[in-house]
Design a protein around this motif. Sequence first.
Motif, PDB file in Angstrom:
ATOM      1  N   MET A   1       0.836  -1.178   0.000  1.00  0.00           N
ATOM      2  CA  MET A   1       0.000   0.000   0.000  1.00  0.00           C
ATOM      3  C   MET A   1       0.882   1.244   0.000  1.00  0.00           C
ATOM      4  O   MET A   1       1.903   1.299   0.658  1.00  0.00           O
ATOM      5  CB  MET A   1      -0.916   0.005   1.220  1.00  0.00           C
ATOM      6  CG  MET A   1      -1.815   1.197   1.295  1.00  0.00           C
ATOM      7  SD  MET A   1      -2.958   1.010   2.683  1.00  0.00           S
ATOM      8  CE  MET A   1      -3.810   2.526   2.515  1.00  0.00           C
ATOM      9  N   THR A   2       0.469   2.252  -0.716  1.00  0.00           N
ATOM     10  CA  THR A   2       1.188   3.518  -0.783  1.00  0.00           C
ATOM     11  C   THR A   2       1.007   4.273   0.530  1.00  0.00           C
ATOM     12  O   THR A   2      -0.072   4.276   1.112  1.00  0.00           O
ATOM     13  CB  THR A   2       0.643   4.379  -1.945  1.00  0.00           C
ATOM     14  OG1 THR A   2       0.788   3.636  -3.145  1.00  0.00           O
ATOM     15  CG2 THR A   2       1.362   5.687  -2.039  1.00  0.00           C
ATOM     16  N   HIS A   3       2.072   4.938   0.966  1.00  0.00           N
ATOM     17  CA  HIS A   3       2.014   5.748   2.189  1.00  0.00           C
ATOM     18  C   HIS A   3       1.239   7.035   1.925  1.00  0.00           C
ATOM     19  O   HIS A   3       1.500   7.738   0.959  1.00  0.00           O
ATOM     20  CB  HIS A   3       3.431   6.088   2.661  1.00  0.00           C
ATOM     21  CG  HIS A   3       3.454   6.974   3.850  1.00  0.00           C
ATOM     22  ND1 HIS A   3       3.211   6.504   5.116  1.00  0.00           N
ATOM     23  CD2 HIS A   3       3.661   8.292   3.976  1.00  0.00           C
ATOM     24  CE1 HIS A   3       3.286   7.498   5.960  1.00  0.00           C
ATOM     25  NE2 HIS A   3       3.561   8.604   5.300  1.00  0.00           N
ATOM     26  N   VAL A   4       0.289   7.332   2.776  1.00  0.00           N
ATOM     27  CA  VAL A   4      -0.528   8.542   2.666  1.00  0.00           C
ATOM     28  C   VAL A   4      -0.425   9.290   3.987  1.00  0.00           C
ATOM     29  O   VAL A   4      -0.568   8.689   5.059  1.00  0.00           O
ATOM     30  CB  VAL A   4      -2.007   8.195   2.367  1.00  0.00           C
ATOM     31  CG1 VAL A   4      -2.862   9.441   2.385  1.00  0.00           C
ATOM     32  CG2 VAL A   4      -2.126   7.472   1.036  1.00  0.00           C
ATOM     33  N   ASP A   5      -0.150  10.606   3.923  1.00  0.00           N
ATOM     34  CA  ASP A   5      -0.122  11.429   5.125  1.00  0.00           C
ATOM     35  C   ASP A   5      -1.459  12.110   5.298  1.00  0.00           C
ATOM     36  O   ASP A   5      -2.008  12.666   4.351  1.00  0.00           O
ATOM     37  CB  ASP A   5       0.961  12.510   5.021  1.00  0.00           C
ATOM     38  CG  ASP A   5       2.358  11.925   5.055  1.00  0.00           C
ATOM     39  OD1 ASP A   5       2.593  11.031   5.887  1.00  0.00           O
ATOM     40  OD2 ASP A   5       3.192  12.359   4.257  1.00  0.00           O
ATOM     41  N   VAL A   6      -1.965  12.086   6.509  1.00  0.00           N
ATOM     42  CA  VAL A   6      -3.189  12.789   6.872  1.00  0.00           C
ATOM     43  C   VAL A   6      -2.826  13.704   8.035  1.00  0.00           C
ATOM     44  O   VAL A   6      -2.276  13.247   9.037  1.00  0.00           O
ATOM     45  CB  VAL A   6      -4.314  11.810   7.274  1.00  0.00           C
ATOM     46  CG1 VAL A   6      -5.545  12.570   7.721  1.00  0.00           C
ATOM     47  CG2 VAL A   6      -4.639  10.872   6.112  1.00  0.00           C
TER      48      VAL A   6
END
Length: 110
Positions: free
Chosen positions: A1-6
């Motif tokens: 899974m691609t890293h996503v910043d929230v």
Amino acid sequence: MTHVDVVDLSEKWPDSAGTPLPLVRLEEPRLETGSYLIEPGERVPETGTTRHDGDELSVVLSGTVVLGVDGATSRVGPETLIHIPAGVDHFSENRGDEPVRLLYTILGEL
């Protein structure tokens, strides 16, 4: 899974006062996105103007900011997108009674 910043902005506003708070920085393409809280009576910069070597895009989330460009000023309120081309001298001032909360992105060199 691609890293996503929230990012929860409600936690970032205290650290965004007095100076922009970078939230995301990329090298290719060169980009910086951050939050900025401009308090009532605050002018950025305090005197004169500032400019960037890259285009600036800012979204005003709350409050009203006075934007100064080329000797003219404009009042910019919530839910407004501002585009300042690279190399344009400008300033921002909060002449209102509530803080201005905005998100900015610089595309290119700061």
